[in-house]
Design a protein around this motif. Structure first.
Motif, PDB file in Angstrom:
ATOM      1  N   GLU A 180       0.823  -1.205   0.000  1.00 16.83           N
ATOM      2  CA  GLU A 180       0.000   0.000   0.000  1.00 16.83           C
ATOM      3  C   GLU A 180       0.863   1.262   0.000  1.00 16.83           C
ATOM      4  O   GLU A 180       0.544   2.240  -0.685  1.00 16.83           O
ATOM      5  N   GLU A 181       1.968   1.242   0.745  1.00 18.24           N
ATOM      6  CA  GLU A 181       2.857   2.399   0.775  1.00 18.24           C
ATOM      7  C   GLU A 181       3.527   2.622  -0.576  1.00 18.24           C
ATOM      8  O   GLU A 181       3.642   3.755  -1.059  1.00 18.24           O
ATOM      9  N   ALA A 182       3.959   1.536  -1.223  1.00 12.70           N
ATOM     10  CA  ALA A 182       4.577   1.660  -2.544  1.00 12.70           C
ATOM     11  C   ALA A 182       3.570   2.156  -3.576  1.00 12.70           C
ATOM     12  O   ALA A 182       3.901   2.975  -4.445  1.00 12.70           O
ATOM     13  N   GLU A 183       2.340   1.677  -3.492  1.00 15.46           N
ATOM     14  CA  GLU A 183       1.312   2.128  -4.426  1.00 15.46           C
ATOM     15  C   GLU A 183       0.998   3.603  -4.212  1.00 15.46           C
ATOM     16  O   GLU A 183       0.800   4.347  -5.193  1.00 15.46           O
ATOM     17  N   ARG A 184       0.980   4.039  -2.965  1.00 14.79           N
ATOM     18  CA  ARG A 184       0.701   5.447  -2.698  1.00 14.79           C
ATOM     19  C   ARG A 184       1.822   6.339  -3.229  1.00 14.79           C
ATOM     20  O   ARG A 184       1.559   7.385  -3.839  1.00 14.79           O
ATOM     21  N   GLN A 185       3.076   5.935  -3.024  1.00 17.70           N
ATOM     22  CA  GLN A 185       4.193   6.719  -3.542  1.00 17.70           C
ATOM     23  C   GLN A 185       4.197   6.745  -5.071  1.00 17.70           C
ATOM     24  O   GLN A 185       4.537   7.759  -5.682  1.00 17.70           O
ATOM     25  N   LYS A 186       3.809   5.649  -5.697  1.00 20.22           N
ATOM     26  CA  LYS A 186       3.750   5.615  -7.156  1.00 20.22           C
ATOM     27  C   LYS A 186       2.684   6.555  -7.684  1.00 20.22           C
ATOM     28  O   LYS A 186       2.892   7.256  -8.682  1.00 20.22           O
ATOM     29  N   GLU A 187       1.541   6.598  -7.008  1.00 19.91           N
ATOM     30  CA  GLU A 187       0.474   7.510  -7.442  1.00 19.91           C
ATOM     31  C   GLU A 187       0.896   8.961  -7.276  1.00 19.91           C
ATOM     32  O   GLU A 187       0.606   9.795  -8.140  1.00 19.91           O
ATOM     33  N   GLU A 188       1.602   9.277  -6.197  1.00 23.56           N
ATOM     34  CA  GLU A 188       2.082  10.645  -6.003  1.00 23.56           C
ATOM     35  C   GLU A 188       3.103  11.028  -7.068  1.00 23.56           C
ATOM     36  O   GLU A 188       3.114  12.157  -7.550  1.00 23.56           O
TER      37      GLU A 188
END
Length: 281
Positions: free
Chosen positions: A184-192
């Motif tokens: 979830e953290e990696a996905e959030r950073q990718k979206e940002e």
């Protein structure tokens, strides 16, 4: 006419500070009683759903032999209990991350503690505060025995041995939750990173965010790129005083300039002495 003793026998004992005193009795055979102080928890600064203001009871002077399970069973007679939290001293609720298994949590200090009891209904708070002072709450009964002394130590010793299958299950559950949080953290950073695109000249493309969210033109990725760009600019500049001979020449020039100013000051003072206008003070 003196008031009757039976008239005040079933009244609650309220002390200064708004605390209601309740009596604890370890068992029906015990002679000594222990006193605890309860009060409705009302802290305006604490806006958390874990401690609702109208359903939370604050308890002081909880004895060491009362665990969270014992407190929950003890106060269930006033109404269904949602949660119990025991602490060494009062404080705001702190979310310490995912709850670990008992195999990975350190042993708690033994001593008197404070507690926060959350009921499912607000009427339970009134029932606790109106409980008579001379009617003690029995901790250990035949239905819910509480171990103390040697029996408690033997039980804790037996519980200290971890069974391999239960330990493996706890480890697997923890690792699954850990991997899920990392994804979830990696996905959030990718979206940002995708939302905040920066070109070579440093311009940031601000895109429309999701409904109810504010766009952030300065994300962590864009800040890192800006820092890298500044470091490249500094590298392109000429390195001053990098070599030893450059540093030595700079010092020589500085000393020569100081000597020149010193000679000029000596000449100016000599001229003033010749003109009889020298005023040192």
């Amino acid at each position: 006419m003196a008031p009757s003793k039976t008239k005040h026998a079933k009244q609650a004992c309220v002390i200064p500070g708004g605390f209601t005193v309740l009596s604890l009795q370890f068992s029906t055979d015990s002679v000594a009683q222990h006193k605890i102080c309860v009060k409705e928890h009302r802290v305006r600064a604490e806006k958390t759903t874990q401690r609702p203001l109208d359903r939370t009871l604050f308890v002081l002077n909880i004895p060491p032999y009362c665990s969270e399970g014992v407190i929950k069973e003890l106060f269930s007679q006033f109404g269904p209990v949602q949660s119990v939290e025991l602490r060494e001293k009062p404080g705001s609720f702190e979310h310490s991350g995912p709850k670990l298994a008992k195999y990975f949590t350190p042993a708690q200090k033994q001593g008197f503690r404070v507690g926060y009891i959350v009921f499912q209904k607000a009427i339970s708070i009134t029932a606790v505060k109106s409980h008579p002072h001379d009617v003690p709450l029995v901790v250990s009964t035949e239905q819910r025995p509480v171990w103390t002394g040697l029996q408690k130590w033997i039980h804790q010793y037996k519980q200290s041995f971890a069974q391999p299958d239960k330990l493996q299950e706890a480890v697997d559950t923890f690792m699954q939750d850990y991997d899920k949080r990392k994804e979830e953290e990696a996905e959030r950073q990718k979206e940002e990173a995708e939302e905040q695109l920066e070109d070579e000249e440093g311009w940031v493309k601000v895109t429309r965010g999701k409904s109810g969210t504010k766009t952030r033109p300065h994300s962590e990725v864009s800040n890192q790129k800006a820092l890298q760009k500044e470091s490249r600019k500094r590298k392109r500049k000429e390195l001053m005083n990098f070599y030893t001979w450059q540093h030595r020449n700079t010092q020589k020039e500085h000393i020569a300039e100081l000597r020149k100013k010193f000679e000029e000051d000596k000449q100016r003072i000599a001229l003033l002495r010749a003109q009889r206008k020298f005023r040192p003070y």
